[in-house]
Design an enzyme around this catalytic site. Structure first.
Site, mmCIF file in Angstrom:
data_model
loop_
_atom_site.group_PDB
_atom_site.id
_atom_site.type_symbol
_atom_site.label_atom_id
_atom_site.label_comp_id
_atom_site.label_asym_id
_atom_site.label_seq_id
_atom_site.Cartn_x
_atom_site.Cartn_y
_atom_site.Cartn_z
ATOM 1 N N GLU A 34 0.821 -1.202 0.000
ATOM 2 C CA GLU A 34 0.000 0.000 0.000
ATOM 3 C C GLU A 34 0.859 1.259 0.000
ATOM 4 O O GLU A 34 0.533 2.244 -0.666
ATOM 5 C CB GLU A 34 -0.947 -0.001 1.218
ATOM 6 C CG GLU A 34 -2.006 -1.092 1.191
ATOM 7 C CD GLU A 34 -2.973 -0.955 0.033
ATOM 8 O OE1 GLU A 34 -3.031 0.115 -0.592
ATOM 9 O OE2 GLU A 34 -3.678 -1.936 -0.263
ATOM 10 N N TYR A 117 -6.364 5.940 4.793
ATOM 11 C CA TYR A 117 -6.504 4.938 3.730
ATOM 12 C C TYR A 117 -5.655 3.701 4.018
ATOM 13 O O TYR A 117 -6.148 2.568 3.968
ATOM 14 C CB TYR A 117 -6.118 5.538 2.372
ATOM 15 C CG TYR A 117 -5.860 4.451 1.356
ATOM 16 C CD1 TYR A 117 -6.921 3.770 0.764
ATOM 17 C CD2 TYR A 117 -4.559 4.048 1.045
ATOM 18 C CE1 TYR A 117 -6.694 2.726 -0.119
ATOM 19 C CE2 TYR A 117 -4.327 3.018 0.166
ATOM 20 C CZ TYR A 117 -5.393 2.355 -0.414
ATOM 21 O OH TYR A 117 -5.168 1.316 -1.271
ATOM 22 N N ASP A 135 -9.733 5.617 -1.770
ATOM 23 C CA ASP A 135 -8.620 6.127 -2.571
ATOM 24 C C ASP A 135 -9.194 6.734 -3.842
ATOM 25 O O ASP A 135 -10.408 6.900 -3.979
ATOM 26 C CB ASP A 135 -7.612 5.016 -2.871
ATOM 27 C CG ASP A 135 -8.138 3.967 -3.847
ATOM 28 O OD1 ASP A 135 -9.364 3.953 -4.123
ATOM 29 O OD2 ASP A 135 -7.332 3.161 -4.337
#
Length: 348
Positions: A34, A117, A135
């Protein structure tokens, strides 16, 4: 169960991408992917992910690395604050959590560089916590499905989309659902020329019905882009090259570069040679080999106009002696992408 979730998950099981971090529930590997994929396309980030896992298979290995080693491996991805935070977060996990990643959204948010996020992605995928991710792909899918005209780059917009995303979450399969909606935005509901004709949600898409697909999501405005002029001095002397570390709070902090003179606008070599810094660093005994104008280097809020002046000097003075490294070791140091490209074209 929300009506959208089973459709998205069914689409994902048939059309989703097979990526290495989706074959694991290891929080370290999910977190690493990520962080790498923030502002990075999957096709580019995949190679970096593989290299990081090969070099740092565990969070303990990453925490034990030097900052320079992490930055060198990150070189080319840009947004180098992400690499510094990556390293700091790994050390926090080892020092404060015994090498085990926190298992909740709230705890994950305490790690350096971990925003809402990333925390939601790791908490839902690795640990099954019902946290919706938001996102760019999720903004786009939800803005079109519900024809939302609230700008996504405002406080009110971010809050509204966070609530909307949470309301659509499949709380029994949050990780699977989050990956499904992100991939749906990346592959099906794309920014340009979305595949509406074969979209399994086309019958429920309010923007498609209203003819506003191309106008969603809405952004309030763009940040002003500024120009900067960098003039690098690629100096060598008796098998040594000058390279110094960028400090302070400017771009590329922690990376290495040739000594550089920044000007308020374009400047020719004569102007650089008369600059007090040039005289302090090189004195009067130098030889200009060539001047190379680099292609424009665009960052999110800046355009870098850069030149490299290749110079040779017989001896290094005291003002620059601490910057000297063996020329053959220049490639060991993490440098900004524009200098990496220069060094590929003009090898040492």
């Amino acid at each position: 169960m929300n009506r959208l979730a089973p459709i998205l998950i069914d689409w994902y099981t048939r059309c989703g991408r097979d990526l290495p971090w989706r074959r694991t529930h290891d929080a370290y590997r999910i977190w690493l992917s990520e962080v790498i994929l923030q502002q990075t396309r999957v096709v580019q980030g995949l190679d970096y992910y593989v290299r990081f896992i090969e070099r740092f298979p565990t969070v303990d290995a990453l925490a034990a690395a030097s900052g320079d080693e992490v930055l060198k491996l990150w070189q080319g991805l840009g947004y180098y604050s992400r690499a510094r935070n990556l390293h700091a977060a790994a050390r926090t996990v080892v020092e404060s959590h015994g090498g085990v990643f926190p298992a909740t959204f709230a705890e994950l948010r305490t790690l350096p560089g971990v925003g809402e996020y990333t925390a939601a992605a790791v908490a839902s995928i690795a640990y099954g916590e019902p946290c919706a991710v938001v996102d760019g792909n999720v903004y786009r899918v939800l803005a079109r499905l519900f024809d939302v005209d609230t700008p996504i780059d405002t406080t009110a917009g971010r809050r509204a989309f966070a609530e909307l995303a949470q309301s659509q979450l499949d709380i029994s399969r949050p990780g699977l659902y989050n990956q499904a909606i992100m991939d749906f935005g990346a592959l099906q509901c794309t920014p340009v020329q979305p595949h509406c004709d074969d979209c399994p949600l086309s019958g429920r898409c309010l923007a498609l019905a209203a003819g506003s697909v191309a106008a969603r999501p809405v952004k309030q405005g763009r940040t002003k882009v500024s120009d900067r002029w960098f003039h690098y001095l690629h100096v060598s002397s008796n098998g040594q090259t000058l390279l110094r570390r960028r400090e302070g709070c400017d771009i590329w902090r922690g990376l290495y570069e040739f000594p550089m003179i920044e000007t308020d606008g374009p400047a020719d070599f004569a102007a650089l040679a008369s600059d007090p810094r040039f005289r302090e660093w090189l004195g009067d005994d130098w030889h200009l080999v060539r001047t190379v104008e680099l292609p424009l280097h665009r960052l999110s809020h800046r355009v870098i106009h850069a030149t490299v002046c290749r110079l040779e000097i017989p001896t290094l003075g005291p003002a620059v002696a601490s910057w000297a490294i063996p020329t053959e070791r220049v490639g060991d140091y993490a440098v900004p992408r524009l200098l990496e490209r220069y060094l590929i074209k003009y090898p040492m």
